[in-house]
Design a protein around this motif. Sequence first.
Motif, short mmCIF file in Angstrom:
data_model
loop_
_atom_site.label_atom_id
_atom_site.label_comp_id
_atom_site.label_asym_id
_atom_site.label_seq_id
_atom_site.Cartn_x
_atom_site.Cartn_y
_atom_site.Cartn_z
N ASN A 79 1.76 1.05 6.31
CA ASN A 79 1.94 -0.38 6.55
C ASN A 79 1.02 -0.87 7.67
O ASN A 79 0.43 -1.96 7.58
CB ASN A 79 3.39 -0.67 6.93
CG ASN A 79 4.33 -0.58 5.73
OD1 ASN A 79 3.89 -0.55 4.59
ND2 ASN A 79 5.63 -0.50 6.00
N LEU A 114 0.82 -1.21 0.00
CA LEU A 114 0.00 0.00 0.00
C LEU A 114 0.86 1.26 0.00
O LEU A 114 0.54 2.23 -0.71
CB LEU A 114 -0.92 -0.01 1.23
CG LEU A 114 -1.83 1.22 1.40
CD1 LEU A 114 -2.86 1.30 0.27
CD2 LEU A 114 -2.52 1.18 2.76
N GLU A 118 -2.49 -1.08 6.32
CA GLU A 118 -2.65 -2.22 5.42
C GLU A 118 -2.77 -3.53 6.20
O GLU A 118 -3.64 -4.37 5.91
CB GLU A 118 -1.46 -2.29 4.46
CG GLU A 118 -1.58 -3.39 3.43
CD GLU A 118 -0.46 -3.34 2.41
OE1 GLU A 118 -0.68 -3.77 1.26
OE2 GLU A 118 0.66 -2.88 2.76
#
Length: 450
Positions: A228, A30, A231
């Motif tokens: 992160n 992402l 995601e």
Amino acid sequence: MSNKNPMSSGELFQPSEVDDVLQLPPDAPLAVRMRPVSLDEIVGQEHLLGKGKLLRRTLESDRLSSLILYGPPGTGKTTVALVIARMTAAHYVSINAVLSNVAEMRKIQADARRLLRHAHKKTVLFIDEIHRFNKAQQDILMPDVETGVIILIGATTQNPSFAIRGPLLSRSLVCELKPHEESHLVQILKRAVGDKERGFGNLKVEIDPAALSHIAKQSSGDARRALNALEIGVLTTPPDEKNVIHFTPAVGEESCQKKIVHYDWDEDFHYDTISAFIKSMRGSDVDAAIYWLAKMLYAGEDPRFIMRRMMIFASEDIGNADPQALMLAASGFTAIEFVGMPEARIILSQVVSYLSLAPKSNASYRAIELATEDVQNQKSEQVPQHLRSSAYHGAKALGHGVGYIYPHDHPGQKLDQIYIRKKNSYYRPVEVGFEKILSERLKKLQMPPK
């Protein structure tokens, strides 16, 4: 815009890497998918990319010069380089200094010279982690950077003044990227949740604002870390019966795990944090000082280093206003050697709180500074005859020690005797703490004898 430069059947030059970089696979992380593709998409860094700022004007006018992008991880150094690659008409090449070598550099430079000669096109060379290049590798770049064949964009997490060679640095515009504000990170996360092409816009994600705030706070200004965490939370949280993913504060906490503290042991974060620590104690802000202490210990700083700095502080910034401060700091050093971590943090905290709240005086520090300045810049003072050593045979024949008066033979140990020919005032005690008593005593000693 295409940056490809097809040549004859052998295709002398490789296609610009920006075309490949921007064609991302659907399963790319992402943080990679959500990279801005234009200046207007970049969140934060207004001091560099805001309307009318130098770097933005340079890019919009396609007058790009070599750049060094300097800042912590996740602040957008690679993103800025890719946006530049999209905007410029130059050929774009990207390498990582950890994986590159001299042979690769020489090939890139040779290709850049041929491209300029045959197609009149310059090359933008992005070098990630440029501080990893040694002196020889950096020197190889110099001729082509200086002549403009290559426009260098170097990215580094380390201070360029220490990591980049002076000649290369002088030919580059140094741009410091700041850690993202929490509000910027929240904006980036919201964009990722709603973006249907690159983010999670095609999923039904209901994210609690408290979870967003928690991720932003725990990411320490790092956009990559924030994305992160988002995601991980979205992809590992099962949807409900209506296919809705509920991103709660609990999910946010699990996604973040342990907070990362940016800290190194020989560069900016190390020196900046110890500087904030010392200045907080000097300013008598005990809570701030203990916070910086906690950050250093959390990051794994050596407690002995911290205590050594506190011993210096006890003398430099407290001095005789509270002579006990130096004794406590010295005792603390001995104590942490015996105790060790993690209990040593309690001893450190005790010493920090005492030094922070102690009366302050830098009179001793200023005294040695003034005296040292006189020693360096003024005529050297000779030791008066009556103060010279007479503890060896023949000294008295030379007049050494003759006329010296022993102070303990006089009431109050006060007498009119010359100890230095040119009398200067170096030690100037302040009217604070115990030094106030010393100040009063000094005034009495300086009074002429009756």
